[in-house]
Design an enzyme around this catalytic site. Sequence first.
Site, PDB file in Angstrom:
ATOM      1  N   PRO A  56      53.621  33.449 -24.212  1.00 20.76           N
ATOM      2  CA  PRO A  56      52.813  34.002 -25.305  1.00 20.76           C
ATOM      3  C   PRO A  56      51.454  34.517 -24.889  1.00 20.76           C
ATOM      4  O   PRO A  56      50.922  35.440 -25.517  1.00 20.76           O
ATOM      5  CB  PRO A  56      52.672  32.803 -26.266  1.00 20.76           C
ATOM      6  CG  PRO A  56      53.842  31.928 -25.973  1.00 20.76           C
ATOM      7  CD  PRO A  56      54.124  32.089 -24.515  1.00 20.76           C
ATOM      8  N   ASP A  57      50.859  33.938 -23.829  1.00 19.65           N
ATOM      9  CA  ASP A  57      49.544  34.386 -23.386  1.00 19.65           C
ATOM     10  C   ASP A  57      49.616  35.492 -22.330  1.00 19.65           C
ATOM     11  O   ASP A  57      48.583  35.937 -21.836  1.00 19.65           O
ATOM     12  CB  ASP A  57      48.746  33.201 -22.819  1.00 19.65           C
ATOM     13  CG  ASP A  57      47.514  32.897 -23.656  1.00 19.65           C
ATOM     14  OD1 ASP A  57      47.110  33.773 -24.437  1.00 19.65           O
ATOM     15  OD2 ASP A  57      46.955  31.792 -23.518  1.00 19.65           O
ATOM     16  N   SER A  69      44.732  28.463  -4.125  1.00 17.05           N
ATOM     17  CA  SER A  69      45.541  29.396  -4.907  1.00 17.05           C
ATOM     18  C   SER A  69      44.971  29.604  -6.296  1.00 17.05           C
ATOM     19  O   SER A  69      45.176  30.646  -6.907  1.00 17.05           O
ATOM     20  CB  SER A  69      46.974  28.883  -5.040  1.00 17.05           C
ATOM     21  OG  SER A  69      47.744  29.195  -3.928  1.00 17.05           O
ATOM     22  N   ASN A  78      43.186  35.780 -28.935  1.00 16.94           N
ATOM     23  CA  ASN A  78      44.435  35.973 -29.673  1.00 16.94           C
ATOM     24  C   ASN A  78      44.829  34.744 -30.483  1.00 16.94           C
ATOM     25  O   ASN A  78      45.944  34.652 -30.979  1.00 16.94           O
ATOM     26  CB  ASN A  78      45.573  36.349 -28.709  1.00 16.94           C
ATOM     27  CG  ASN A  78      45.839  35.268 -27.658  1.00 16.94           C
ATOM     28  OD1 ASN A  78      45.064  34.309 -27.530  1.00 16.94           O
ATOM     29  ND2 ASN A  78      46.916  35.422 -26.915  1.00 16.94           N
ATOM     30  N   TYR A 134      42.338  37.810   7.964  1.00 15.92           N
ATOM     31  CA  TYR A 134      42.163  39.225   8.291  1.00 15.92           C
ATOM     32  C   TYR A 134      40.923  39.786   7.601  1.00 15.92           C
ATOM     33  O   TYR A 134      40.590  39.417   6.473  1.00 15.92           O
ATOM     34  CB  TYR A 134      43.396  40.026   7.884  1.00 15.92           C
ATOM     35  CG  TYR A 134      44.651  39.602   8.593  1.00 15.92           C
ATOM     36  CD1 TYR A 134      44.675  39.441   9.982  1.00 15.92           C
ATOM     37  CD2 TYR A 134      45.822  39.328   7.890  1.00 15.92           C
ATOM     38  CE1 TYR A 134      45.824  39.038  10.628  1.00 15.92           C
ATOM     39  CE2 TYR A 134      46.975  38.931   8.532  1.00 15.92           C
ATOM     40  CZ  TYR A 134      46.971  38.779   9.911  1.00 15.92           C
ATOM     41  OH  TYR A 134      48.110  38.375  10.557  1.00 15.92           O
ATOM     42  N   ASP A 167      46.704  15.407 -11.258  1.00 16.40           N
ATOM     43  CA  ASP A 167      47.177  14.444 -12.248  1.00 16.40           C
ATOM     44  C   ASP A 167      46.944  14.910 -13.693  1.00 16.40           C
ATOM     45  O   ASP A 167      47.750  15.663 -14.216  1.00 16.40           O
ATOM     46  CB  ASP A 167      46.547  13.079 -11.992  1.00 16.40           C
ATOM     47  CG  ASP A 167      47.016  12.509 -10.667  1.00 16.40           C
ATOM     48  OD1 ASP A 167      48.151  12.771 -10.288  1.00 16.40           O
ATOM     49  OD2 ASP A 167      46.236  11.808 -10.025  1.00 16.40           O
ATOM     50  N   ASP A 176      61.264  42.435  -7.119  1.00 14.17           N
ATOM     51  CA  ASP A 176      61.583  41.084  -6.677  1.00 14.17           C
ATOM     52  C   ASP A 176      62.172  41.201  -5.276  1.00 14.17           C
ATOM     53  O   ASP A 176      63.322  41.619  -5.112  1.00 14.17           O
ATOM     54  CB  ASP A 176      62.595  40.446  -7.626  1.00 14.17           C
ATOM     55  CG  ASP A 176      62.984  39.022  -7.227  1.00 14.17           C
ATOM     56  OD1 ASP A 176      62.707  38.632  -6.070  1.00 14.17           O
ATOM     57  OD2 ASP A 176      63.593  38.313  -8.046  1.00 14.17           O
ATOM     58  N   HIS A 188      54.172  28.668 -10.036  1.00 18.56           N
ATOM     59  CA  HIS A 188      52.906  28.957  -9.370  1.00 18.56           C
ATOM     60  C   HIS A 188      52.367  30.333  -9.759  1.00 18.56           C
ATOM     61  O   HIS A 188      51.185  30.491 -10.107  1.00 18.56           O
ATOM     62  CB  HIS A 188      53.116  28.861  -7.862  1.00 18.56           C
ATOM     63  CG  HIS A 188      51.877  29.045  -7.052  1.00 18.56           C
ATOM     64  ND1 HIS A 188      51.460  30.267  -6.593  1.00 18.56           N
ATOM     65  CD2 HIS A 188      50.961  28.150  -6.605  1.00 18.56           C
ATOM     66  CE1 HIS A 188      50.349  30.127  -5.900  1.00 18.56           C
ATOM     67  NE2 HIS A 188      50.028  28.851  -5.887  1.00 18.56           N
ATOM     68  N   ASP A 214      53.422  36.769  -5.679  1.00 10.98           N
ATOM     69  CA  ASP A 214      53.563  35.320  -5.751  1.00 10.98           C
ATOM     70  C   ASP A 214      55.032  34.960  -5.992  1.00 10.98           C
ATOM     71  O   ASP A 214      55.926  35.681  -5.551  1.00 10.98           O
ATOM     72  CB  ASP A 214      52.660  34.790  -6.874  1.00 10.98           C
ATOM     73  CG  ASP A 214      52.073  33.426  -6.563  1.00 10.98           C
ATOM     74  OD1 ASP A 214      52.836  32.445  -6.575  1.00 10.98           O
ATOM     75  OD2 ASP A 214      50.862  33.346  -6.293  1.00 10.98           O
ATOM     76  N   ASN A 247      44.976  25.174   2.097  1.00 10.09           N
ATOM     77  CA  ASN A 247      44.751  23.840   1.546  1.00 10.09           C
ATOM     78  C   ASN A 247      44.906  22.711   2.556  1.00 10.09           C
ATOM     79  O   ASN A 247      45.211  21.600   2.175  1.00 10.09           O
ATOM     80  CB  ASN A 247      45.744  23.576   0.408  1.00 10.09           C
ATOM     81  CG  ASN A 247      45.401  24.363  -0.830  1.00 10.09           C
ATOM     82  OD1 ASN A 247      44.345  24.959  -0.914  1.00 10.09           O
ATOM     83  ND2 ASN A 247      46.313  24.389  -1.774  1.00 10.09           N
ATOM     84  N   ILE A 262      44.788  29.948 -23.757  1.00  8.82           N
ATOM     85  CA  ILE A 262      43.598  29.985 -22.921  1.00  8.82           C
ATOM     86  C   ILE A 262      43.073  31.411 -22.806  1.00  8.82           C
ATOM     87  O   ILE A 262      43.668  32.353 -23.338  1.00  8.82           O
ATOM     88  CB  ILE A 262      43.915  29.463 -21.500  1.00  8.82           C
ATOM     89  CG1 ILE A 262      44.965  30.360 -20.836  1.00  8.82           C
ATOM     90  CG2 ILE A 262      44.367  28.018 -21.545  1.00  8.82           C
ATOM     91  CD1 ILE A 262      45.125  30.136 -19.363  1.00  8.82           C
TER      92      ILE A 262
END
Length: 583
Positions: free
Chosen positions: A176-177, A355, A215, A305, A136, A187, A201, A168, A293, A219
């Site tokens: 930007p980060d 994840s 920077n 594994y 949330d 791909d 994700h 992924d 999950n 984050i």
Amino acid sequence: MSRPHGPGRLAPLKLAAIAPIAVTVTTCRPRTWTALLLAGIAAALLPGSALAGERLVVGFAPGVSEAGQVEALARAGQRSRSRVRRAGTPLPSVLAAATVEVSGDAGALARELASRDDIAFVERDHVARVTWTPNDPRLSQQWALGAIRAQQAWGTSVADGTTIAVIDTGVDYTHPDLIDKVDLGRDYVDGNNDPRDENGHGTHVAGTAAAATDNGIGIAGVAPGARILAIRALDANGSGYYSWIASAIIEAADARAEVINLSLGGSQDSRLLERAVHYAQLRGSVLTCAAGNEGASNLGYPARYGACLAIGATTQQGQVAGFSNRGPGLFLTAPGAGILATVPGTGYGTMSGTSMAAPVVAGVAALLRAQGLDGRQVEATLRRTARDRGPAGYDTTWGHGMVDAHAAVQAAAIMPTVDPPAPAAAPSIASVTAGPLAYTTASRRVQRWQRVRASRWQRIRRAPMYGSYRWTQTRQRGARREVRHYRTARGFVWERRVRFQRVQRVQRTRTAWRDIRIGAGSPLGLRAAGVLVDGRWVGSDWTPADGLSVRWRCTPGTRDVEVFVVDAAGSVRRHRGGMRITC
């Protein structure tokens, strides 16, 4: 801007790649698995996924040439009256497998393939999905960095010079980060070289592991100095075939990614996926894998594994998250609930799941790799420095404990580092031999009740009521037990007594073992070797000083043996000798 990721990719397999539906089938007794195979083929793909089609993964026996592989697939298609055609991106040749898309009776094709001596296994190309759980409100700070003491660790290492492969849904490399930190891999969903994230994700995972730091915006990542190798193996719905994921793992390993993060999982086993993760481990990569999950008592795949470090998730309150899978093989836990990180575009958001926990550990692993530790030393250091939680020692809820970045880099600072790799040279195998059968006997005490005396039915009194009925009474004192059976007949109560004595006996189990020994033919020698029997990974050896060998629990029958070896330069070769062992 992001730079395209270049060297290290294997040449694609020149086969008709088969697009899978996968049920595990072994070639030892193919007909025994027919029902299992058909059941897997009939199973529906994940709801809401863009993936569709009858896809099979076909693994070839050791020693089968490329021409022989093509011929085997063509003949099987003719005999089963199924049209077999290329399915997306071919699998790397090191996997000795192909994916095919079936038009026709997939069950007939699978039976025909499984009955051939040159086919090692046939399995469904399972679908894995991202393992995040929506949450949330957005958190106001990155509590995870404080929980693992990341800022204290940065005084020793920021992971400069390392690469974390994020396999992924892709990565938004214009964020930007993340801009100027991302190398572009393949791909495998769309079959091109633009792994742009269409889900969100993968971008979140990449930012958690290695977002730009200091920077002035956004984050900080756990490994600020690490680069990201973005490889897309999951589609916009967060789903992808195992064959895509296996190919992506091989690409990352061949690109010498120090860490490979797999924030995804499926519920089905796969020899193709197992082979890929062990191959990457042999090449020196550290694989961090989301435990899953479902809140289950067992891990998903590939986390189950042995080559993967299975990571569970904790909450900001310091407890294991309710959604986090537990079970044997869980390696560590890390923050995974309400994790703030990058999302496509220019923004930030929070997600929850194993994840999110896996890239936290991937970032810590990158900090250690930058200090000169190899993959085995990283695993040992993470295990030794984890903060023990729950019951003392290892447990299946916390694993070895909560990851501690500061303690890990401090421990690594006093460890001997790995020698730089020798000049690249193709490793070679002089010999692969099977040692004589060796037997071990295990004994254990078992208890059971042994009947020592029983009486006949005898009349003891008149029946208190008419009708036919029975009842039983049991009396036990120490190692003795008496069971009294009663019944009514002809107006009387009849009784029969049976007496038991508890006895102990020793049960012995005899197990046969064989050592599979690998001799080096390379002037550089071999650093490690892995052994597969009938396509299933049975073990690896990282101690070349006393000769490379893997002990295998010998089961009756004739088995195919394959060997992977890696030399001091990290080059890997698969032994194609087609060796067979009989037990």
